[in-house]
Scaffold this active site. Structure first.
Site: not given
Length: 643
Positions: A383-385
């Site tokens: 989710l961060d990327d």
């Protein structure tokens, strides 16, 4: 809350600022690879290099390593106290030091070598081998330098539990799962490999080798039930009474084979790669087997060899670095259709993960569309990327804008389905939050699960707000409520994936500024006050990794370019949203970045500001001190007329 409204006495020379931005842009563009991506070194501690030496020794393939360069690297990393550090300037850490010592012995260095004498003294002063982490003891057990009796059991039959059972391998975090499945084979076979040179590490037992107690430590609480279970599991294995043993080992082997990437690695990170290759060795795979060869080739791609040293990275970060590089270049004024940005954007489009990965075990609604951290990691987009890449693509102008928007839409739809029950988002999985799993003896790093966190949640919300995107239902409100609950009493937020409260607070402020400024002004003002309160006298910000062990150290540390940039980005974003800036603090921070920029247009920092596992594993991303300061300078330049 009184945020400064007056013009600061600290002035910024806008010409110098513009020149600093241009210089930084030129430097960052010079680091772009011909294919369009950026990828800086991902530096951690020496254990992964040490474990790579061990792995090659076990397979008898160590002659392919530049052994003298490995030795040089390990010697250079030893500190004045005689140990090896978990992160820069921590004084030395016992498990890291034992593994470095082990590797040097594997390389043929005598225990009478002055470096090892100093290392032994350091290790014994910290309690010796008996005080090391489970994984260090595991690596020593593989070569007969520790007894398997002191290693916790992992029942192999857990691989057979159905996915809807209250516990199964998918209740572990992605990184723990990829590391654990091969160990179901290794821990149950308990191999001791013959190596050359033959040696012991008896000298590293502070209590003396004859007094070692190979027992698991008691926590004096409910979790001690695992110690009782461990004894039962060990007894059953000793007496060949393990249920479904052969079937369990075969299922584990098949899982490993199914999860090997086309690039040869597992999970895109080193621990599963090492563990899987050890499992293949236990299963008597031939060194020429294609799966083994691809595994070693993957490790080789993670290594960095220069004129004098050889070291191994924990991971590689091309997608992550490219996303941030594009964002910083666009936000600092580079035209969205600049050739370098177009090349980077199109490279990112081609990295979108369109396969169903392990996330789909719990998420039956989502369709693939995220991005992963590495070149190839089709099982584990995160989710961060994904949030960073959507924002990066939103900011660049590509030849095929329809394709770009379709990729963004697909990603956002996937991300919406990954929201966790408490309202936030986690890194790789959904509702991977059974805290009791962290209490099993095997999981002494306390990183067996992947719950939702404030920093990942903030990234998703910032993406939605800054890109004008929407997700269905009341998901945004649930996420905001989650962030409200996570805010500390002093106004800060914990940073799971960056060091630490400065990282978490900055990320949440940037999110609230673009999606909830009207409803969350009190929360934002409290966080601004906290950030301003921990600014250093030199104008910068810094926070030590020790703040994970001791929260009283939050926001305290020597100034670094990356952490200063994070603080500035949070202050600038909230100032823009609220119409009132912490002017003096911001200008002092900008001046710190201007004063610390090198003539090449970059910044330097030795500190580790990235987090793998809090308290246990930290990362120095070599490009953090480049693209984050550039982003901060660019945002300030755009907003300077408003201050």
């Amino acid at each position: 809350m009184q945020i400064q409204k007056s013009v600061s006495s600290v002035e910024i020379n806008l010409f110098n600022l513009s020149q600093a931005i241009l210089s930084s842009q030129d430097y960052l563009l010079s680091q772009q690879y011909p294919d369009g991506y950026w990828c800086g070194e991902l530096e951690s501690n020496v254990t992964l290099t040490a474990e790579t030496v061990l792995l090659h020794k076990i397979w008898g393939t160590d002659t392919i390593l530049p052994l003298h360069k490995v030795e040089t690297y390990l010697r250079r990393q030893q500190n004045e106290q005689g140990g090896w550090e978990l992160f820069y300037s921590d004084g030395g850490e016992i498990s890291t030091s034992v593994e470095a010592y082990m590797a040097l012995r594997l390389l043929g260095v005598s225990q009478e070598d002055p470096a090892l004498i100093r290392a032994k003294d350091f290790i014994l002063s910290k309690g010796g081998i008996s005080k090391t982490r489970i994984f260090t003891k595991f690596h020593l057990a593989l070569i007969g330098c520790y007894d398997w009796r002191g290693i916790p059991s992992i029942p192999p039959w857990i691989i057979l539990f159905p996915n809807n059972f209250f516990f199964n391998i998918y209740e572990m975090s992605s990184w723990a799962r990829e590391s654990t499945v091969p160990l179901l084979i290794v821990f149950n076979e308990k191999p001791v490999f013959q190596i050359d040179p033959v040696f012991t590490l008896d000298e590293l037992y502070a209590e003396g080798i004859t007094s070692v107690k190979y027992i698991l430590p008691s926590n004096k609480n409910w979790s001690d039930i695992f110690l009782i279970l461990d004894k039962i599991f060990k007894w059953s294995r000793k007496n060949n009474l393990v249920p479904f043993y052969k079937k369990s080992i075969q299922a584990s082997e098949q899982w490993i084979l199914n999860h090997q990437q086309e690039s040869g690695d597992w999970g895109g990170i080193m621990p599963p790669m090492i563990n899987s290759l050890i499992a293949f060795r236990v299963l008597n795979y031939d060194v020429a087997d294609p799966c083994v060869q691809r595994g070693f080739e993957a490790i080789d791609r993670f290594s960095i060899e220069d004129e004098k040293t050889y070291r191994v990275q924990a991971c590689v970060s091309p997608v992550w670095d490219t996303g941030w590089a594009l964002r910083s270049l666009v936000e600092s004024g580079l035209k969205p259709d600049h050739q370098g940005l177009v090349k980077g954007g199109e490279w990112l489009l081609n990295q979108q993960v369109l396969d169903y990965g392990d996330w789909a075990i719990k998420n039956h609604k989502g369709k693939p569309g995220g991005w992963s951290f590495e070149f190839t990691n089709r099982f584990y987009p995160d989710l961060d990327d994904s949030g960073v890449i959507v924002m990066a693509l939103h900011g660049v102008k590509l030849p095929d804008e329809n394709r770009k928007q379709a990729a963004i839409n697909r990603c956002v739809e996937w991300m919406a389905t990954m929201q966790c029950k408490p309202g936030g988002w986690a890194a790789f999985d959904v509702n991977n939050d059974k805290n009791w799993i962290n209490e099993i003896p095997y999981g002494d790093l306390k990183a067996m699960i992947d719950p939702n966190t404030a920093d990942i949640t903030a990234r998703v919300l910032e993406m939605l707000g800054s890109c004008g995107l929407e997700i269905d239902g009341d998901r945004v409100q649930k996420a905001l409520t989650y962030l409200d609950k996570e805010q500390e009493a002093d106004g800060s937020w914990f940073g799971r994936w960056g060091v630490n409260y400065i990282y978490g607070t900055s990320g949440v402020l940037s999110a609230l500024a673009v999606i909830a400024a009207d409803t969350h002004k009190p929360q934002m003002e409290k966080a601004i006050n906290w950030l301003v309160s921990c600014q250093n006298t030199d104008g910068g910000w810094g926070e030590t990794c020790w703040s994970y062990d001791d929260p009283s150290l939050k926001g305290i540390g020597v100034s670094t370019a990356s952490q200063t940039a994070w603080a500035l980005i949070g202050l600038l974003d909230t100032g823009k949203a609220l119409g009132t800036f912490a002017t003096d603090a911001i200008k002092r921070g900008i001046n710190y970045l201007l004063a610390s920029q090198t003539i090449e247009g970059t910044w330097e920092e030795a500190e580790f500001t990235g987090t793998g596992f809090p308290c246990h594993f930290y990362i120095r991303y070599h490009l953090y001190c480049h693209y984050f300061p550039l982003m901060a300078l660019g945002r300030y330049y755009k907003l300077s007329s408003q201050m």
